[in-house]
Design an enzyme around this catalytic site. Structure first.
Site, mmCIF file in Angstrom:
data_model
loop_
_atom_site.group_PDB
_atom_site.id
_atom_site.type_symbol
_atom_site.label_atom_id
_atom_site.label_comp_id
_atom_site.label_asym_id
_atom_site.label_seq_id
_atom_site.Cartn_x
_atom_site.Cartn_y
_atom_site.Cartn_z
ATOM 1 N N SER A 243 59.022 78.581 56.138
ATOM 2 C CA SER A 243 60.126 79.336 55.552
ATOM 3 C C SER A 243 61.063 78.336 54.897
ATOM 4 O O SER A 243 61.623 77.469 55.575
ATOM 5 C CB SER A 243 60.851 80.118 56.657
ATOM 6 O OG SER A 243 62.011 80.750 56.149
ATOM 7 N N LYS B 8 57.106 81.035 52.408
ATOM 8 C CA LYS B 8 58.157 82.064 52.331
ATOM 9 C C LYS B 8 59.390 81.406 51.746
ATOM 10 O O LYS B 8 59.755 80.296 52.149
ATOM 11 C CB LYS B 8 58.431 82.606 53.740
ATOM 12 C CG LYS B 8 59.773 83.293 53.951
ATOM 13 C CD LYS B 8 59.802 84.025 55.289
ATOM 14 C CE LYS B 8 61.200 84.044 55.901
ATOM 15 N NZ LYS B 8 61.219 84.736 57.218
ATOM 16 N N LYS C 79 63.548 81.966 50.682
ATOM 17 C CA LYS C 79 64.740 82.785 50.870
ATOM 18 C C LYS C 79 65.287 83.123 49.489
ATOM 19 O O LYS C 79 65.309 82.260 48.590
ATOM 20 C CB LYS C 79 65.783 82.004 51.672
ATOM 21 C CG LYS C 79 65.348 81.716 53.099
ATOM 22 C CD LYS C 79 65.337 82.974 53.939
ATOM 23 C CE LYS C 79 65.127 82.672 55.409
ATOM 24 N NZ LYS C 79 65.205 83.879 56.246
ATOM 25 N N ASP D 268 62.241 86.468 51.476
ATOM 26 C CA ASP D 268 63.082 87.037 52.529
ATOM 27 C C ASP D 268 64.519 87.073 52.008
ATOM 28 O O ASP D 268 65.100 86.039 51.702
ATOM 29 C CB ASP D 268 62.994 86.184 53.803
ATOM 30 C CG ASP D 268 63.740 86.797 54.988
ATOM 31 O OD1 ASP D 268 64.361 87.863 54.828
ATOM 32 O OD2 ASP D 268 63.689 86.193 56.088
ATOM 33 N N GLU E 35 60.665 90.703 52.557
ATOM 34 C CA GLU E 35 61.255 90.863 53.896
ATOM 35 C C GLU E 35 62.732 91.257 53.792
ATOM 36 O O GLU E 35 63.509 90.608 53.093
ATOM 37 C CB GLU E 35 61.085 89.537 54.656
ATOM 38 C CG GLU E 35 61.531 89.584 56.109
ATOM 39 C CD GLU E 35 61.303 88.235 56.813
ATOM 40 O OE1 GLU E 35 60.570 87.371 56.280
ATOM 41 O OE2 GLU E 35 61.885 88.045 57.892
ATOM 42 N N ASP F 226 62.852 92.960 59.352
ATOM 43 C CA ASP F 226 63.201 91.937 60.339
ATOM 44 C C ASP F 226 64.480 92.408 61.049
ATOM 45 O O ASP F 226 64.401 93.066 62.102
ATOM 46 C CB ASP F 226 63.387 90.586 59.607
ATOM 47 C CG ASP F 226 63.931 89.466 60.484
ATOM 48 O OD1 ASP F 226 64.271 89.706 61.659
ATOM 49 O OD2 ASP F 226 64.040 88.311 60.004
ATOM 50 N N LYS G 167 60.502 89.217 66.428
ATOM 51 C CA LYS G 167 61.169 88.069 67.054
ATOM 52 C C LYS G 167 61.537 88.520 68.450
ATOM 53 O O LYS G 167 62.272 89.504 68.607
ATOM 54 C CB LYS G 167 62.441 87.704 66.280
ATOM 55 C CG LYS G 167 62.189 87.141 64.882
ATOM 56 C CD LYS G 167 63.495 86.895 64.146
ATOM 57 C CE LYS G 167 63.201 86.277 62.762
ATOM 58 N NZ LYS G 167 64.394 86.322 61.881
ATOM 59 N N GLY H 203 60.671 83.431 63.151
ATOM 60 C CA GLY H 203 61.245 82.255 63.796
ATOM 61 C C GLY H 203 62.740 82.214 63.560
ATOM 62 O O GLY H 203 63.259 82.891 62.661
HETATM 63 O O1 OSB Z 1 65.295 85.786 58.547
HETATM 64 O O2 OSB Z 1 63.514 84.986 59.304
HETATM 65 C C1 OSB Z 1 64.717 84.886 59.124
HETATM 66 C C2 OSB Z 1 65.950 81.453 60.305
HETATM 67 C C3 OSB Z 1 67.149 81.803 60.867
HETATM 68 C C4 OSB Z 1 67.569 83.104 60.804
HETATM 69 C C5 OSB Z 1 66.770 84.081 60.206
HETATM 70 C C6 OSB Z 1 65.545 83.747 59.666
HETATM 71 C C7 OSB Z 1 65.141 82.404 59.692
HETATM 72 C C8 OSB Z 1 63.917 81.904 59.076
HETATM 73 C C9 OSB Z 1 63.368 80.606 59.610
HETATM 74 O O3 OSB Z 1 63.377 82.430 58.139
HETATM 75 C C10 OSB Z 1 62.062 80.753 60.271
HETATM 76 C C11 OSB Z 1 61.667 79.536 61.056
HETATM 77 O O4 OSB Z 1 62.113 79.376 62.215
HETATM 78 O O5 OSB Z 1 60.893 78.744 60.527
HETATM 79 MG MG MG Z 2 63.830 87.275 58.073
#
Ligand code: OSB
Ligand code: MG
Length: 388
Positions: free
Chosen positions: A154, A180, A182, A207, A232, A257, A281, A309
């Site tokens: 991510s 992925k 952001k 995401d 996402e 999520d 999660k 995560g």
């Molecule tokens: O939205 O998935 C999420 C990290 C912190 C808070 C929200 C998210 C995330 C990530 C990181 O996308 C995922 C990772 O731990 O590699």
């Molecule tokens: Mg997410």
């Protein structure tokens, strides 16, 4: 005559495995620097704060990690609220009454409304202990079906689409076979286009962490051309209904999520067509028991899931890995190697990426990772010890 002693021995094993009397709970408020800043639509994280918990019971130690962040950007829970709920409510309840099974934790903690991340933190070590009592890895104990879990990476928002494309290519070269990125308003289509060009047909997803509204439907329709694995959480963190209005205008599957806090939420979202995929999660849904229930609902509905995560240390990552061995976790998870997050992880050995874009699931009993107490102490800001 030889039957009786054997029976007695079997019974004691049975009793040992069926009760967890907690003797001590250690809470550690920790802070660790990320190897690089992680920017999402809700903010930038350079240092990750969280709570590590250790439970001593039945001669064993069990570990857990809280996924709440220092700030209430992803969720209303923070390290401070979780510390309060753990120390003043959940830990005393656990020290007062032994649990027969970690699966009873949600009912035991029901007297606290919400605060799923705090609840998950204290349920986790009970799973670690129960699996150790059973002499099985946590993955096997919960019915996992694989010894390696497909993973992706991510990537946070970067200074420009070109920079993002370069970072994404670097992760592909390091062996990650699912990317992925952001996104946030103003940093979306151009970023997707640049990354798609840079990584060819490597599976790609975005995401949004709830940064858009239904008025942005046409933007997401334009994303259909990039063949994304999924989009996402584009809309409200507390919305399910409007996601169904968006989903029916898109070819690309939506994944929820933030909006999914329980098996009931998952059932509702899938029934009304608000998404086709769910990110699980364990922290967000209140622990492993509920995470398994969400998995089962999705499996029955024919919707694939993957493990999300929260920038966990190796402790939280080990729980995620065990969870992701369940059969319906068919999509790559946000579970990268330790080195993608921290220079020094709290566990030894750290998690490393296999050449097939997987992480290997620990095989030792329980969580199956060695927690490095001196490293934990070195990153601890506050340590509380709770006893009956
Ligand atoms: O939205 O998935 C999420 C990290 C912190 C808070 C929200 C998210 C995330 C990530 C990181 O996308 C995922 C990772 O731990 O590699
Ligand atoms: Mg997410």
């Amino acid at each position: 005559m030889s039957v009786q002693p054997r029976r007695r021995a079997d019974l004691s094993v049975f009793l040992l495995a069926m009760s967890i009397r907690v003797e001590q709970i250690d809470l550690y408020h920790i802070r660790m620097s990320l190897v690089s800043p992680f920017e999402t639509s809700f903010g930038v994280t350079t240092e990750r704060e969280s709570i590590i918990v250790r439970v001593l019971a039945e001669g064993l130690a069990g570990w857990g990690e809280c996924v709440a962040d220092a700030a209430p950007g992803y969720s209303y829970e923070t390290v401070t609220t979780a510390w309060h709920i753990l120390r003043d409510y959940l830990a005393p309840a656990l020290l007062r009454a032994p649990l027969d099974d970690p699966r009873d934790a949600p009912a035991h903690f029901r007297f606290v409304r919400g605060h799923n991340m705090a609840k998950a933190t204290l349920e986790a070590p009970l799973w670690d202990i129960a699996a150790q009592q059973a002499g099985q890895s946590l993955a096997r104990y919960i019915g996992g079906v694989r010894d390696r879990v497909l993973v992706g990476v991510s990537i946070g928002i970067q200074s420009s689409p070109d920079k993002l494309a370069e970072v994404a290519r670097g992760y592909c070269e390091a062996g990650y076979r699912r990317i992925k990125i952001k996104i946030k308003p103003g940093r979306d289509l151009a970023d997707v286009r640049a990354v798609r060009r840079a990584i060819g047909d490597t599976p790609l997803m975005v995401d949004a962490n709830s940064a858009y509204t239904l008025d942005d439907a046409s933007l997401f329709q334009q994303m259909d051309e990039f063949g994304l694995l999924m989009i996402e959480q584009p809309l409200g963190y507390d919305d399910i209904y409007q996601h169904h209005k968006l989903q029916r205008q898109l070819n690309t599957p939506l994944c929820l999520d933030e909006s999914i806090h329980s098996a009931d939420d998952a059932r509702f979202a899938l029934e009304i067509g608000a998404c086709r995929i769910i990110n699980i999660k364990q922290g967000r849904v209140g622990g492993m028991t509920n995470a398994i229930a969400v998995h089962d609902v999705c499996r029955q509905a024919g919707a694939p899931v993957w493990c999300g995560g929260m920038l966990e240390t190796g402790i939280g990552r080990a729980f995620n890995l065990a969870l992701a061995t369940l059969p319906n976790f068919t999509l790559p998870g946000d579970l990268s190697a330790s080195s993608r997050y921290y220079r020094l992880d709290l566990i030894d050995p750290p998690f490393e990426l296999n050449s097939d874009s997987t992480l290997s699931v620990p095989t030792m009993p329980g969580l199956g990772v060695n927690v490095l107490q001196d490293r934990l102490d070195a990153v601890t800001l506050r340590h509380d010890v709770l006893r009956p």
